[in-house]
Scaffold this active site. Structure first.
Site: not given
Length: 1001
Positions: A968-970, A1001
């Site tokens: 999700t962070c990227f 993530g």
């Protein structure tokens, strides 16, 4: 010919031999000197006559002198064109504009204080005098016992001429002085009075003296063309011939068929319809002249025969003077009223032009003057002198370009400026054709602007602020910048009342003028921002930028309040984007240099790494942020994209100077309660970037986890048992108005919303636009109620649209809302056609304001706490709503278009299958996919293109047994190589439906 009547004087004033004086009826006498009398005046002590530019005076009998003196010709070098006799002496005006003062002994000397001035009019009272110069400046001298000098209250008086600064900028047509009071009249008929007011002679409705010029509001728009002051009364004449009088009426000198004082201007009814052409006041009597009938009327004190009716009485109504038969229609008349005398000067028609009225108005610009300048027939030195005379005087400019059609300029008011805009445009267009002319004009105008009075008296003084922008519009770049700054400086120095009037004038400007005004100050602002973007620094740049932006803000607010059709894009300064690009590049460069410095330290090679270049870049970066913080206060000049970039830049600046704070550890199952517990400890630093970890899960928050945190919080808040929010028929939510919740509940709701905004995350709570209007201190409207509660709003709109009173009454509505009174005794007030708009306004106000006053107060307090960066206030309500909610548009094709791929391509079979399956998903499952991939289902402001999506194929064994994974962070989707489309479909639907159980993530 000179005709006179009144107190006994030396026979014929010695202008002719006694036997050449003709005696008529009612004590009237007439004479025809060999050298015609050009002008004359009579005061308390002297009568003066001008013949061929030479002055003769005769001392009148008085308490001190029991007989008349002899006629004495004054030995003067200059030819005299005007004489005015006052209480003790006289004032003379020479042809060149020089003023001389004659004392009791008839000695004349130049008046000090006017040496370099060209005077065009003079007036005398008992102990003070007034002069008007050709550039519109008023000067006074003498005693100031009652404020007749128009200066401060404690001014002792002055033997030399003193400038009445408060009248600077008013284009004057006439001055007048009475016993101890003074008046001036503007070209547009505005009357100003000051001085003694014991009998109401100032026409202001009271008997209080005035020490500064004061507008006689009751005479506004009466088309006043002349004014005359007596001992303690005043008379004015309107263009149509109507006479107004006010002040002392004890002798009947007001002509109102009474002997009462009048404190307000009152029409002399007996003269109604007579089309009076002149009016003049003596000490206690008044004369009027009707040019069409060659009649003179008199009223007031006639105890010494000054009424010309043969009787020694006080007469309170106008009565015609029985003029000699030779005063026939071949003559025009000028009437003069003295202390106890009356005079009529008769001029032959062909000779009368320029003699019957020797007073001159101030110098103004006109087409003939401009054409003469352009023709080049006059020497350049003469032209420069004339340019300086006109353009150095605000009064001269304010008196130019008047709209004379239908006497429109007489309608001058706070709503109407009286200018002929077409004439202004054509005149300045002509001037701009000649470089030398326009350059000289600009130089003079710039100096004139510096001298403007910041507290002008009378609205006519403000015309210059409308004229100069049209001049600026036609200039070259450098000239524009300098003159624009001078104009901006003076506008900002104006007093609040003048500001309001100027804004009203702006609101009524023609569209092209208003757009030009916007363009002038937008361009000046853009130039400065461009210079800053190129690396220029200095307090002077930001100081000037603030000036221009403040003027732009004034114009913008005018356009909004007046509903002018000037689009917001006309105010946008596109150079702001360049400034933000430069800031970003500077920050990136500094970051690289910082990394280099750290490397040098490790290698022990630091030495002089902190170079001057580094220091300069830091200063430049700081100056960019100073500029951006200025722009935050003027949000209308930035488009939505630039405003978001500004907000993000300022947020990053705060983050840069703060170490990461505590990580917020949260249970998925109790996200709201855990958050409340954490916030109540009051240990959170709201300026720090938020970082979240879900207990029992691995993963570092690189914005993905905190995005999911706010998504989960939103769901919890809507389900919260405290019910701070209620869902309306529109599916939008609003504060629960029942008042059962604790204040802190609304406070922490505001904190969460503020934190989301500050950390650039979205809240999945659908607030109406009204909330964002309230946060920005704007009032919600009926349209906002329609968004929240369509059925209610439609009922109210129907109520407003009903035509018949009976239909309204049949609704049995009163001023209550669900049993609560909208106003005191509202349950007893029926809604009717007359008051229905008020009812609707109160209804909307109750829903959005009164019913939730406490709830919103605590919510907004929490919002400000959660978002410590107040730059959010620069957004429009719609923009702020989108910033907190995300975009309302789900353009799914755009998501596909912005996708990138690793270890695969868009043409791979698996990728094609993925998109086929994705577009088969229901709208709900598509949004669940967003939550699975990004932690939130909100669309970024600007659409999916503002958020990255990378699809990465996984080479893991047993692919058909694995679920898709998301970092999700990227924004990375890890997709196993499924054997067929059905397997992909099942696994994807399963993953998005139960995404909460998977790690992030």
């Amino acid at each position: 010919m000179l005709c006179f009547w009144g107190a006994q004087v030396r026979e014929g004033f010695e202008l002719v031999k006694p036997d050449q004086v003709k005696h008529g009826k009612c004590g009237l006498r007439s004479l025809c000197p060999r050298t015609a009398v050009q002008d004359m005046s009579a005061g308390r002590s002297f009568a003066g006559f001008i013949q061929d530019g030479k002055v003769s005076v005769l001392r009148l009998r008085s308490e001190d002198y029991d007989h008349d003196g002899k006629l004495k010709q004054l030995q003067l070098k200059n030819k005299i064109r005007l004489i005015v006799c006052g209480g003790d002496g006289a004032v003379l005006l020479a042809n060149g504009g020089k003023v001389l003062i004659m004392d009791k002994s008839t000695v004349c000397k130049p008046l000090k204080g006017l040496e370099n001035r060209q005077v065009i009019q003079i007036a005398c009272g008992d102990h003070h005098s007034v002069a008007l110069t050709n550039d519109g400046q008023v000067f006074v001298w003498g005693e100031n016992s009652h404020g007749q000098l128009g200066s401060r209250k404690d001014h002792p008086g002055s033997p030399s001429a003193q400038h009445v600064q408060s009248l600077s900028g008013v284009p004057l047509a006439q001055i007048s002085a009475g016993g101890d009071h003074s008046f001036v009249l503007s070209l547009s008929g505005v009357v100003f009075g000051w001085g003694k007011n014991s009998a109401g002679q100032l026409g202001l409705g009271d008997t209080t003296d005035r020490h500064v010029p004061t507008v006689v509001n009751s005479l506004n728009q009466k088309k006043t063309v002349s004014i005359s002051c007596g001992g303690e009364h005043t008379a004015t004449l309107s263009k149509g011939g109507t006479v107004f009088t006010f002040g002392s009426g004890g002798c009947g000198q007001l002509g109102h068929k009474s002997f009462r004082d009048e404190h307000h201007p009152r029409v002399v009814a007996e003269l109604w319809g007579s089309e009076v052409s002149q009016v003049t006041c003596g000490r206690h009597h008044t004369l009027v002249s009707v040019a069409s009938s060659k009649l003179i009327y008199s009223f007031g004190c006639g105890m010494q025969g000054q009424l010309g009716n043969g009787e020694m009485i006080k007469q309170s109504v106008p009565f015609p003077v029985d003029l000699p038969t030779e005063c026939n229609h071949d003559y025009t008349i000028k009437i003069i009223a003295g202390e106890n005398h009356s005079f009529a000067l008769f001029f032959k028609e062909l000779e009368s032009k320029g003699k019957s009225n020797l007073s001159r108005p101030v110098l103004t610009l006109n087409d003939r003057m401009i054409d003469r300048w352009l023709s080049g027939t006059d020497p350049w030195a003469t032209i420069k002198q004339e340019i300086n005379a006109v353009f150095s005087s605000a009064a001269s400019l304010n008196g130019s370009f008047l709209k004379i059609n239908c006497d429109d300029h007489y309608q001058m008011s706070e709503e109407h400026c009286g200018l002929d805009f077409d004439l202004v445009k054509s005149s300045f267009a002509k001037l701009s054709e000649n470089k030398s002319l326009i350059s000289e004009v600009v130089k003079v105008v710039e100096q004139m602007l510096r001298s403007l009075n910041p507290n002008p008296v009378g609205v006519e003084s403000l015309r210059v602020y409308l004229l100069v922008p049209e001049l600026i519009r036609r200039l070259k770049k450098q000239q524009k910048t300098e003159l624009t700054e001078a104009l901006a400086t003076k506008i900002l120095q104006l007093d609040p009342d003048s500001h309001k009037v100027l804004e009203k004038y702006w609101s009524k400007l023609p569209d092209d003028w208003l757009k030009s005004l916007v363009k002038i100050f937008r361009r000046a602002s853009a130039e400065l921002i461009g210079q800053i973007s190129c690396g220029k620094m200095g307090c002077d740049l930001t100081r000037r930028l603030k000036k221009f932006l403040k003027i732009l803000q004034m114009i913008y607010q005018v356009c909004c309040s007046a509903n002018r059709d000037i689009p917001n894009r006309d105010f946008i300064i596109h150079e702001i984007s360049d400034l933000l690009d430069t800031l970003q590049a500077t920050l990136e460069d500094l970051q690289l240099r910082l990394q280099l410095l750290q490397l040098l330290r490790l290698l022990q090679l630091l030495q002089s790494a902190m170079t001057e270049d580094w220091e300069d870049m830091l200063k430049l970066k700081d100056f960019y942020f100073v500029t951006i913080n200025i722009l935050v206060k003027f949000p209308f000049v930035a488009d939505n994209v630039s405003k978001r970039r500004i907000f993000h830049s300022l947020q990053c600046q705060l983050f840069r100077f703060r170490a990461n704070g505590k990580v917020l550890h949260i249970n998925r199952e109790s996200v709201w309660l855990d958050t409340l517990t954490y916030l109540r400890k009051k240990k959170h630093s709201f300026r720090n970037p938020l970082q979240v970890t879900f207990i029992g899960e691995n993963g570092v928050d690189m914005r993905g986890l905190s995005a999911e945190f706010f998504s989960l919080l939103s769901q919890s808040l809507l389900k919260w048992e405290n019910k701070v929010l209620e869902v309306h028929e529109s599916s939008l939510v609003w504060f629960n108005p029942d008042g059962m919740q604790a204040n802190r509940d609304f406070y922490y709701l505001g904190v969460i919303c503020g934190m989301a905004l500050y950390n650039l995350h979205y809240i999945n709570i659908d607030f109406p636009l009204a909330l964002f209007k309230k946060l920005l201190q704007q009032r919600p409207t009926l349209n906002d109620l329609e968004e929240l509660s369509p059925v209610e709003a439609r009922s109210l709109k129907s109520l407003l649209e009903e035509d018949e009173d009976e239909v309204v009454d049949m609704l049995f509505l009163d001023f209550t809302f669900k049993g609560k009174k909208l106003i005191p005794n509202g349950d007893q007030i029926q809604v009717t056609k007359v008051n229905r708009q008020k009812y609707v306004d109160l209804y909307v106000d109750f829903v959005f304001n009164k019913s939730v006053k406490k709830q919103f107060k605590h919510f907004s307090r929490g919002f400000f706490k959660g978002c410590p960066l107040d730059a959010w206030s620069m957004f429009h309500p719609e923009e702020l709503q989108e910033l907190l909610h995300g975009s309302p548009k789900y353009e799914w094709k755009e998501l596909q278009q912005c996708a990138s791929y690793e270890k695969c391509s868009a043409s791979d079979e698996l990728i094609k299958n993925f998109w086929t399956v994705f577009f088969e998903l229901s709208e709900e499952n598509k949004k669940k996919f967003l939550i699975f991939l990004y932690g939130t289902d909100r669309v970024p402001v600007g659409g999916f293109s503002k958020r990255s999506l990378k699809i990465l194929l996984s080479d893991c064994p047993d692919a058909d047994d694995r679920l898709p994974e998301a970092q999700t962070c990227f924004g990375i989707l890890i997709l196993p190589k499924y054997s067929d489309i059905n397997t992909l479909r099942n696994k994807l639907i399963h993953a998005v439906s139960f995404c909460e159980v998977f790690g992030r993530g």
